[in-house]
Structure formats: structure tokens, C-alpha cells
Design a protein around this motif. Structure first.
Motif, PDB file in Angstrom:
ATOM      1  N   ASP A 156       0.850  -1.190   0.000  1.00 12.42           N
ATOM      2  CA  ASP A 156       0.000   0.000   0.000  1.00 12.42           C
ATOM      3  C   ASP A 156       0.884   1.238   0.000  1.00 12.42           C
ATOM      4  N   VAL A 157       0.558   2.207  -0.878  1.00 12.22           N
ATOM      5  CA  VAL A 157       1.404   3.387  -1.078  1.00 12.22           C
ATOM      6  C   VAL A 157       0.537   4.640  -1.027  1.00 12.22           C
ATOM      7  N   ARG A 158       1.021   5.689  -0.346  1.00 16.55           N
ATOM      8  CA  ARG A 158       0.258   6.929  -0.304  1.00 16.55           C
ATOM      9  C   ARG A 158       0.104   7.499  -1.714  1.00 16.55           C
ATOM     10  N   GLU A 159      -0.978   8.220  -1.921  1.00 15.07           N
ATOM     11  CA  GLU A 159      -1.228   8.749  -3.249  1.00 15.07           C
ATOM     12  C   GLU A 159      -0.110   9.688  -3.703  1.00 15.07           C
ATOM     13  N   HIS A 160       0.122   9.722  -5.022  1.00 13.58           N
ATOM     14  CA  HIS A 160       1.120  10.583  -5.667  1.00 13.58           C
ATOM     15  C   HIS A 160       2.556  10.254  -5.251  1.00 13.58           C
ATOM     16  N   ALA A 161       2.788   9.025  -4.797  1.00  8.25           N
ATOM     17  CA  ALA A 161       4.153   8.631  -4.423  1.00  8.25           C
ATOM     18  C   ALA A 161       4.766   7.681  -5.436  1.00  8.25           C
ATOM     19  N   PHE A 162       3.938   6.909  -6.157  1.00 14.72           N
ATOM     20  CA  PHE A 162       4.538   5.956  -7.093  1.00 14.72           C
ATOM     21  C   PHE A 162       4.938   6.674  -8.378  1.00 14.72           C
ATOM     22  N   LEU A 163       6.144   6.345  -8.824  1.00 16.60           N
ATOM     23  CA  LEU A 163       6.672   6.946 -10.055  1.00 16.60           C
ATOM     24  C   LEU A 163       6.288   6.089 -11.255  1.00 16.60           C
ATOM     25  N   LEU A 164       6.533   4.778 -11.145  1.00 16.91           N
ATOM     26  CA  LEU A 164       6.152   3.872 -12.219  1.00 16.91           C
ATOM     27  C   LEU A 164       6.128   2.452 -11.687  1.00 16.91           C
ATOM     28  N   SER A 165       5.472   1.588 -12.443  1.00 14.57           N
ATOM     29  CA  SER A 165       5.390   0.172 -12.087  1.00 14.57           C
ATOM     30  C   SER A 165       5.453  -0.658 -13.357  1.00 14.57           C
ATOM     31  N   SER A 166       6.073  -1.819 -13.271  1.00 17.66           N
ATOM     32  CA  SER A 166       6.098  -2.730 -14.410  1.00 17.66           C
ATOM     33  C   SER A 166       4.755  -3.427 -14.545  1.00 17.66           C
ATOM     34  N   HIS A 167       4.476  -3.912 -15.760  1.00 20.67           N
ATOM     35  CA  HIS A 167       3.147  -4.433 -16.061  1.00 20.67           C
ATOM     36  C   HIS A 167       2.813  -5.717 -15.321  1.00 20.67           C
ATOM     37  N   GLN A 168       3.816  -6.391 -14.744  1.00 16.10           N
ATOM     38  CA  GLN A 168       3.543  -7.636 -14.015  1.00 16.10           C
ATOM     39  C   GLN A 168       2.808  -7.399 -12.697  1.00 16.10           C
ATOM     40  N   ILE A 169       2.738  -6.135 -12.274  1.00 16.72           N
ATOM     41  CA  ILE A 169       2.134  -5.797 -10.979  1.00 16.72           C
ATOM     42  C   ILE A 169       0.709  -5.302 -11.199  1.00 16.72           C
ATOM     43  N   GLY A 170      -0.226  -5.861 -10.440  1.00 23.29           N
ATOM     44  CA  GLY A 170      -1.601  -5.421 -10.500  1.00 23.29           C
ATOM     45  C   GLY A 170      -1.796  -4.128  -9.729  1.00 23.29           C
ATOM     46  N   TYR A 171      -2.688  -3.261 -10.224  1.00 23.85           N
ATOM     47  CA  TYR A 171      -2.879  -1.945  -9.623  1.00 23.85           C
ATOM     48  C   TYR A 171      -4.345  -1.723  -9.283  1.00 23.85           C
ATOM     49  N   SER A 172      -4.588  -1.243  -8.079  1.00 20.56           N
ATOM     50  CA  SER A 172      -5.933  -0.859  -7.653  1.00 20.56           C
ATOM     51  C   SER A 172      -5.771   0.170  -6.550  1.00 20.56           C
ATOM     52  N   PHE A 173      -6.871   0.536  -5.922  1.00 22.18           N
ATOM     53  CA  PHE A 173      -6.784   1.437  -4.781  1.00 22.18           C
ATOM     54  C   PHE A 173      -7.692   0.919  -3.678  1.00 22.18           C
ATOM     55  N   VAL A 174      -7.333   1.237  -2.440  1.00 23.72           N
ATOM     56  CA  VAL A 174      -8.045   0.688  -1.291  1.00 23.72           C
ATOM     57  C   VAL A 174      -8.316   1.786  -0.274  1.00 23.72           C
ATOM     58  N   ARG A 175      -9.351   1.572   0.491  1.00 27.90           N
ATOM     59  CA  ARG A 175      -9.621   2.421   1.643  1.00 27.90           C
ATOM     60  C   ARG A 175      -9.145   1.678   2.880  1.00 27.90           C
ATOM     61  N   VAL A 176      -8.376   2.344   3.703  1.00 30.55           N
ATOM     62  CA  VAL A 176      -7.881   1.741   4.932  1.00 30.55           C
ATOM     63  C   VAL A 176      -8.902   1.983   6.029  1.00 30.55           C
ATOM     64  N   LYS A 177      -9.388   0.912   6.659  1.00 23.79           N
ATOM     65  CA  LYS A 177     -10.409   1.040   7.688  1.00 23.79           C
ATOM     66  C   LYS A 177      -9.909   1.915   8.830  1.00 23.79           C
ATOM     67  N   GLY A 178     -10.751   2.847   9.239  1.00 24.77           N
ATOM     68  CA  GLY A 178     -10.387   3.737  10.337  1.00 24.77           C
ATOM     69  C   GLY A 178      -9.620   4.955   9.904  1.00 24.77           C
ATOM     70  N   LEU A 179      -9.248   5.001   8.615  1.00 28.56           N
ATOM     71  CA  LEU A 179      -8.482   6.137   8.114  1.00 28.56           C
ATOM     72  C   LEU A 179      -9.440   7.220   7.659  1.00 28.56           C
ATOM     73  N   THR A 180      -9.486   8.334   8.355  1.00 23.46           N
ATOM     74  CA  THR A 180     -10.391   9.410   8.002  1.00 23.46           C
ATOM     75  C   THR A 180      -9.631  10.497   7.263  1.00 23.46           C
ATOM     76  N   ASN A 181     -10.369  11.413   6.679  1.00 26.22           N
ATOM     77  CA  ASN A 181      -9.733  12.437   5.853  1.00 26.22           C
ATOM     78  C   ASN A 181      -8.918  13.436   6.659  1.00 26.22           C
ATOM     79  N   ILE A 182      -8.929  13.333   7.998  1.00 26.38           N
ATOM     80  CA  ILE A 182      -8.081  14.228   8.790  1.00 26.38           C
ATOM     81  C   ILE A 182      -6.611  13.853   8.618  1.00 26.38           C
ATOM     82  N   LEU A 183      -6.337  12.605   8.180  1.00 28.43           N
ATOM     83  CA  LEU A 183      -4.953  12.167   8.035  1.00 28.43           C
ATOM     84  C   LEU A 183      -4.238  12.912   6.928  1.00 28.43           C
ATOM     85  N   PHE A 184      -4.808  12.895   5.743  1.00 32.37           N
ATOM     86  CA  PHE A 184      -4.109  13.452   4.597  1.00 32.37           C
ATOM     87  C   PHE A 184      -4.732  14.743   4.099  1.00 32.37           C
ATOM     88  N   GLY A 185      -5.823  15.182   4.711  1.00 27.06           N
ATOM     89  CA  GLY A 185      -6.502  16.361   4.231  1.00 27.06           C
ATOM     90  C   GLY A 185      -7.410  16.008   3.070  1.00 27.06           C
TER      91      GLY A 185
END
Length: 278
Positions: A156-185
Motif C-alpha cells: 500500500d502506497v500513499r497517493e502521488h508517491a509511485f513513479l512507475l510500475s512494471s506491467h507484471q504488478i496489478g494496480y488498484s486502490f483501497v480504503r484503509v479502515k479507520g483512516l479518516t480524511n483528517i490524516l491526509f486532508g
């Protein structure tokens, strides 16, 4: 040191394991072929258990699938990719520096467009197909962290941190339970998730300032200032805790902290940059 070409038939080759990514390398190698970490420098770790991301030497070359990656520069490092035929990479489109004219670009089909928009994540992910060369960089100082993902890994990677990934890696996005918008704004309650199945791949992140990593034991917890968080193994849970200040002038003031609980790796950056989407 024995030359492998002059060893008796059937004799085992001497190998050395990278302390950063655990990949095996020839005994004569000075940098890991999978992540670029210097093999002739001792792994640096503080008394509290944080270890520095390896300082990749200028012009170090890394291999993945039929392609190579060369890291250039140190203050604002560049990842130059020489894509082999049949290989591809995906990335946020604004991080590209240049490409060979024969390298075609396309757009990855992503689900959850409205969710991604509300979460402040990019909803355009570009894809480059080999063969040919293409280069990438973030518009800021920091470090490139090369993370070979072995089969069966999730990160799991914070948004806007990944530069690139090879095609062998699957990509999606997740919500972390308990993580509210006060964390990242904003609505920053989602993170990029990268998953491998039966094939290894290469993930490159950009960390602002310096990058450090700590491996948590099962049940071990630490509190991380939210702006410092960079990545974690999906086995590490993340929850919000509020640190309340005492009485007096600061009475009633809270600080939001991210509680990380192992087992697994946690990566942090020493400098936080606020993105407009946050």
C-alpha cells in the motif's frame, strides 16, 4: 576471487543476498541487479530499528523482465527505462520527462472514477509499451526507492508517491479502515495498492527528503505522523489515534497520528509535500 567461467562443471556459483530487497546476486556484483542497492556498503540502521533506503549510485542499472532501469542524478533523480519488446510500464502521466518517438502511449482502464476523484487520486494512468526508452522524474528533491515485488506480495502506497510500475504488478486502490480524511486532508482516505501473483515486478516510488523503513513484528505498533507515511505492506494495519494535549492554553487540542501495527514493513519520508488534490 574465483572466476565463474573457470569453475569446475557443476560447481555452485557463489551468491550474495541484497540486504534491502533480499534478491540474490553474483558474488562479484557491486550493486543489486534487482533494486540497485550497493552490495559493498553495510546496511545502515538506527538503534530504534529504522534503516535508510539505499543510496543508489548515479548511473546504476537495474534489470526487470526484458527491460532495464538506469537511475541518473541525485538531487532530483531520474529513472530512465529501456523497455524490452513485450514489456510495458504504467505511471501518472505528468511524471514523464521524455521518450523515444517510437514508444506508444495509451491509457489504463480504471474503475471507480468518482471514488478516485473524491479521494484526490489521479484518474488518468498512462501506459508505455516497449521496445524503446522513456524517462521519469518528480518535480522535487528526494529519493527514488526501487522495490522489487516478489510473487504473492501486496504493498500500500500513499497517493502521488509511485513513479512507475512494471506491467507484471496489478494496480488498484483501497480504503484503509479507520483512516479518516483528517490524516491526509481533503478526501485522502484511499491508497494505491500494488499486488503480484505468480510473477515478480518492479515498483519505483519517489520519497520527499530521505526515506527510511522499519520492519514491525507481529503485534508491534508505532505511531507515525501522517505526512511522513510513504508505504506499508498490506499486512500492516493502519488506524487513527488522537493525541490529546493537556489542560491550560493547549487544552482540548488534538494531534492525529497513524497507528501502524505489524507484521510487515513501514516506509516513511522525512519531508512532506502537500499536493493540491489533498
Amino acid at each position: 576471487m574465483t572466476d565463474a567461467a573457470h569453475m569446475p562443471a557443476g560447481a555452485p556459483l557463489e551468491r550474495i543476498q541484497c540486504q534491502w530487497c533480499q534478491s540474490m546476486n553474483d558474488k562479484t556484483a557491486i550493486a543489486c541487479r534487482a533494486c540497485g542497492a550497493p552490495l559493498d556498503i553495510r546496511n545502515l540502521e538506527s538503534e530504534s530499528g529504522w534503516r535508510e533506503a539505499p543510496r543508489i549510485r548515479d548511473m546504476t542499472e537495474i534489470q526487470f523482465s526484458a527491460s532495464t532501469c538506469q537511475v541518473e542524478g541525485e538531487i532530483v533523480p531520474v529513472a530512465e527505462i529501456n523497455l524490452g519488446a513485450g514489456d510495458s510500464i504504467f505511471f501518472e502521466h505528468h511524471v514523464m520527462l521524455w521518450k523515444d518517438i517510437n514508444v506508444p502511449l495509451s491509457v489504463m482502464q480504471l474503475g471507480g472514477g468518482f471514488k478516485r476523484a473524491f479521494a484526490g487520486m489521479p484518474f488518468i494512468i498512462s501506459v508505455a509499451n516497449g521496445p524503446g526508452r522513456i524517462a521519469f522524474s518528480r518535480d522535487a528533491t528526494g529519493e527514488l526507492v526501487l522495490l522489487p515485488l516478489h510473487p504473492g506480495m501486496e504493498l500500500d502506497v500513499r497517493e502521488h508517491a509511485f513513479l512507475l510500475s512494471s506491467h507484471q504488478i496489478g494496480y488498484s486502490f483501497v480504503r484503509v479502515k479507520g483512516l479518516t480524511n483528517i490524516l491526509f486532508g481533503g478526501q485522502g482516505m484511499y491508497m494505491d495498492r500494488f499486488v503480484t501473483t505468480s510473477t515478480s515486478g518492479l515498483l519505483i516510488l519517489h520519497g520527499y527528503g530521505n526515506v527510511f523503513e522499519r520492519r514491525l513484528a507481529a503485534g508491534e505498533s508505532i505511531q507515525v505522523e501522517p505526512g511522513a507515511f510513504l508505504y506499508k505492506d498490506s499486512s500492516v494495519t493502519m488506524d487513527v489515534e488522537f493525541q490529546r494535549f493537556g489542560s491550560g492554553f493547549f487544552g482540548g487540542t488534538n494531534m492525529a497520528l497513524a497507528k501502524m501495527t505489524g507484521p510487515g514493513r513501514v516506509g516513511i519520508q522525512s519531508m512532506y509535500v502537500h499536493h493540491h488534490t489533498e
